[in-house]
Design a protein around this motif. Structure first.
Motif, PDB file in Angstrom:
ATOM      1  N   GLY A 106      -2.961   5.937   3.622  1.00  0.00           N
ATOM      2  CA  GLY A 106      -2.406   5.383   2.396  1.00  0.00           C
ATOM      3  C   GLY A 106      -1.402   4.262   2.567  1.00  0.00           C
ATOM      4  O   GLY A 106      -0.726   3.901   1.604  1.00  0.00           O
ATOM      5  N   VAL A 107      -1.304   3.688   3.776  1.00  0.00           N
ATOM      6  CA  VAL A 107      -0.398   2.552   4.003  1.00  0.00           C
ATOM      7  C   VAL A 107      -1.096   1.492   4.861  1.00  0.00           C
ATOM      8  O   VAL A 107      -2.020   1.791   5.619  1.00  0.00           O
ATOM      9  N   ILE A 108      -0.633   0.265   4.741  1.00  0.00           N
ATOM     10  CA  ILE A 108      -1.170  -0.843   5.534  1.00  0.00           C
ATOM     11  C   ILE A 108      -0.609  -0.756   6.947  1.00  0.00           C
ATOM     12  O   ILE A 108       0.606  -0.660   7.136  1.00  0.00           O
ATOM     13  N   GLY A 111       3.013   0.674   6.597  1.00  0.00           N
ATOM     14  CA  GLY A 111       3.215   1.693   7.622  1.00  0.00           C
ATOM     15  C   GLY A 111       4.304   1.293   8.611  1.00  0.00           C
ATOM     16  O   GLY A 111       4.543   0.111   8.859  1.00  0.00           O
ATOM     17  N   GLU A 112       4.954   2.303   9.188  1.00  0.00           N
ATOM     18  CA  GLU A 112       6.035   2.058  10.156  1.00  0.00           C
ATOM     19  C   GLU A 112       5.547   1.278  11.372  1.00  0.00           C
ATOM     20  O   GLU A 112       6.308   0.528  11.971  1.00  0.00           O
ATOM     21  N   ASP A 113       4.279   1.455  11.729  1.00  0.00           N
ATOM     22  CA  ASP A 113       3.720   0.785  12.904  1.00  0.00           C
ATOM     23  C   ASP A 113       2.861  -0.422  12.546  1.00  0.00           C
ATOM     24  O   ASP A 113       2.023  -0.862  13.326  1.00  0.00           O
ATOM     25  N   CYS A 114       3.093  -0.989  11.382  1.00  0.00           N
ATOM     26  CA  CYS A 114       2.298  -2.117  10.905  1.00  0.00           C
ATOM     27  C   CYS A 114       2.448  -3.330  11.835  1.00  0.00           C
ATOM     28  O   CYS A 114       3.526  -3.608  12.359  1.00  0.00           O
ATOM     29  N   LEU A 139      -7.717  -9.833   7.024  1.00  0.00           N
ATOM     30  CA  LEU A 139      -8.433  -8.647   7.473  1.00  0.00           C
ATOM     31  C   LEU A 139      -7.392  -7.539   7.559  1.00  0.00           C
ATOM     32  O   LEU A 139      -6.454  -7.615   8.346  1.00  0.00           O
ATOM     33  N   MET A 140      -7.551  -6.521   6.727  1.00  0.00           N
ATOM     34  CA  MET A 140      -6.545  -5.480   6.577  1.00  0.00           C
ATOM     35  C   MET A 140      -7.093  -4.137   7.069  1.00  0.00           C
ATOM     36  O   MET A 140      -8.296  -3.889   7.000  1.00  0.00           O
ATOM     37  N   ARG A 141      -6.165  -3.294   7.534  1.00  0.00           N
ATOM     38  CA  ARG A 141      -6.523  -1.919   7.886  1.00  0.00           C
ATOM     39  C   ARG A 141      -5.513  -0.984   7.247  1.00  0.00           C
ATOM     40  O   ARG A 141      -4.299  -1.211   7.329  1.00  0.00           O
ATOM     41  N   VAL A 142      -6.021   0.056   6.605  1.00  0.00           N
ATOM     42  CA  VAL A 142      -5.197   1.050   5.917  1.00  0.00           C
ATOM     43  C   VAL A 142      -5.388   2.392   6.610  1.00  0.00           C
ATOM     44  O   VAL A 142      -6.511   2.765   6.959  1.00  0.00           O
TER      45      VAL A 142
END
Length: 133
Positions: A107-109, A30-33, A101-104
């Motif tokens: 449909g993007v990380i 994601g653009e704001d990852c 620890l990931m957040r989606v």
């Protein structure tokens, strides 16, 4: 971009590292990852923005002298936990265990926080304690 489930996103993310295929990361970030690496201690390097996170991960994926080995992946809605081993050499102790620890979202990380076992100078909790403590 078509909608992807959290499971599809995380599976593709892991596959990029396993196969050393940076192209699998395309359209996955994601653009704001925001990403926090496991090093340097104590908080890890913080990387902000989709392009910066993608560049950081591409460098790691392309490094064929290392190997990322997922041990367990747990997905719960928009969250994922990836327990892994990371091998950085050929010796019997040239690896470390850790977790991401990931957040989606959509449909993007959008978040990836990395934590690992510490090698080096951190004393064990049982070291240096009085016997009656």
């Amino acid at each position: 971009m078509s909608f992807r489930t959290s499971t599809e996103v995380i599976d593709r993310f892991n596959r990029a590292f396993i196969d050393h295929d940076p192209d699998l990361l395309t359209d996955l970030i994601g653009e704001d990852c925001v990403m926090e690496a496991v090093q340097p201690a104590p908080t890890g390097e913080r990387v902000e923005g989709g392009e910066a996170c993608l560049a950081w991960w591409r460098t790691l994926v392309e490094d064929r002298t290392t190997q990322f080995e997922p041990q367990e992946v747990v997905i719960a809605a928009d969250r994922a936990t990836i327990r892994w081993h990371y091998r950085f050499g050929d010796g019997p102790t040239d690896w470390v265990s850790g977790v991401n620890l990931m957040r989606v979202r959509d449909g993007v990380i959008v978040e990836a926080l990395g934590y690992s076992k510490t090698a080096g100078e951190v004393p064990l909790a049982t070291e240096g304690k009085p016997e009656n403590a």
